[in-house]
Enzyme design. Structure first.
Site, PDB file in Angstrom:
ATOM      1  N   ILE A 125      32.791  32.463  32.893  1.00 40.50           N
ATOM      2  CA  ILE A 125      31.401  32.492  32.471  1.00 40.50           C
ATOM      3  C   ILE A 125      31.266  33.106  31.078  1.00 40.50           C
ATOM      4  CG2 ILE A 125      29.154  33.556  32.965  1.00 40.50           C
ATOM      5  CD1 ILE A 125      29.857  33.230  35.952  1.00 40.50           C
TER       6      ILE A 125
ATOM      7  N   TYR B  20      34.787  44.773  45.354  1.00 39.01           N
ATOM      8  CA  TYR B  20      34.309  43.984  44.222  1.00 39.01           C
ATOM      9  C   TYR B  20      32.786  43.886  44.227  1.00 39.01           C
ATOM     10  CZ  TYR B  20      33.060  40.004  41.335  1.00 39.01           C
ATOM     11  OH  TYR B  20      32.449  39.193  40.410  1.00 39.01           O
TER      12      TYR B  20
END
Length: 316
Positions: free
Chosen positions: A32, A181
């Site tokens: 991204i 995460y």
């Protein structure tokens, strides 16, 4: 004429020009972050890719210059997992102001064992959150020198189902890679919102915005060799997923809008339009657990103690 009728709708394919402005994208060499950098480069702005891998960063710079003729893009070394290197990284920018920083870089581990940064912090929490927390403090003089700078924090939809354990931020007692995460990205998002509250209290012209990309998969992402190559087979196998999620080029859209759109305000959360998973970017309500300012304040204090940096304290 009302502001609603005089302002054209946001078009992800026709971005406003941004000549003369300077944007820094952490992790701008892949995923991204690469597409954020490519799209911002097409506006005429100067884009700086922060990356710990010089070879991959140069490959990304070459790819952007190939696709965006005249792109003003270059790379600097940045390792968010090494806090002691951040001051040098800021000095290497060699600039007097910064119009926006996009906190995009991140580490995602799928399997045990638990790993640590050079500073002894759990790797995902230390890189994804603490590295950006400390980096913001180092960058604040450059951001404050711009007329209306923005700090854009890229969170994750995976954080929506997570909750922070303030007594185990380093996941020493309960380490599960996917949970850790998600919590590291949640910590980033708490930080982005708390930062804006503190900037407003200081009367700062800098605004902090939080975004997330929704569901963004490599197999739905257009090729950008050698940065990313999608095979025909992968594209066919991914076709059903395209009904629910999108590629990383589209996952970049909320962050790009948060940087460029003058209608975006500090303290907002932006994500994809359709079920928060795919589509063009829109503002969405701040998730209920992210609105807990007590948790945000405790996380801030812990992060300051762990890094030795306080982003809302003016620095010389």
């Amino acid at each position: 004429m009302s502001s609603a009728s005089s302002t054209p709708p946001w078009d992800v394919h026709r971005l406003p020009r941004a000549e003369g402005r300077v944007f820094l994208v952490t992790g701008g060499n892949a995923g991204i972050g690469y597409f954020i950098s490519e799209q911002l480069s097409a506006t005429g702005a100067t884009v700086v890719l922060g990356s710990r891998d010089a070879a991959r960063a140069e490959a990304a710079v070459t790819s952007i210059r190939t696709r965006v003729p005249g792109a003003q893009v270059h790379a600097v070394r940045l390792d968010l997992a090494e806090l002691s290197s951040l001051r040098t990284a800021v000095e290497s920018l060699e600039m007097h102001r910064l119009d926006a920083v996009v906190h995009n870089a991140g580490v995602a581990l799928d399997d045990p064992p638990r790993r640590e940064t050079r500073d002894g912090h759990e790797l995902m929490f230390g890189t994804n959150h603490l590295g950006h927390f400390a980096r913001t403090g180092r960058l604040m003089p450059l951001l404050s020198a711009a007329p209306a700078a923005r700090i854009v924090t890229v969170g994750s939809f995976a954080a929506k189902s997570e909750r922070l354990d303030l007594d185990d931020l380093q996941s020493r007692r309960d380490y599960r890679p996917k949970r850790t995460y998600g919590r590291s990205k949640l910590a980033q998002m708490y930080f982005g919102l708390e930062l804006d509250r503190r900037l407003r209290a200081l009367g700062s012209t800098v605004a902090s915005v939080v975004v997330h990309p929704g569901g963004a998969l490599d197999c739905l992402t257009p090729s950008r060799p050698p940065v990313h190559v999608r095979t025909a087979g992968a594209r066919l196998r991914a076709a059903p997923a395209a009904l629910l999620v999108q590629g990383k080029h589209a996952g970049a859209w909320p962050a790009v809008r948060a940087v460029l759109d003058p209608a975006v305000r500090g303290g907002q959360l932006w994500g994809p339009r359709q079920f928060s998973l795919r589509g063009t970017p829109r503002q969405e309500a701040v998730w209920s657990h992210l609105a807990d300012t007590a948790v945000a304040a405790r996380l801030w204090d812990a992060s300051r103690d762990l890094t030795g940096v306080d982003p809302d304290t003016p620095r010389g």
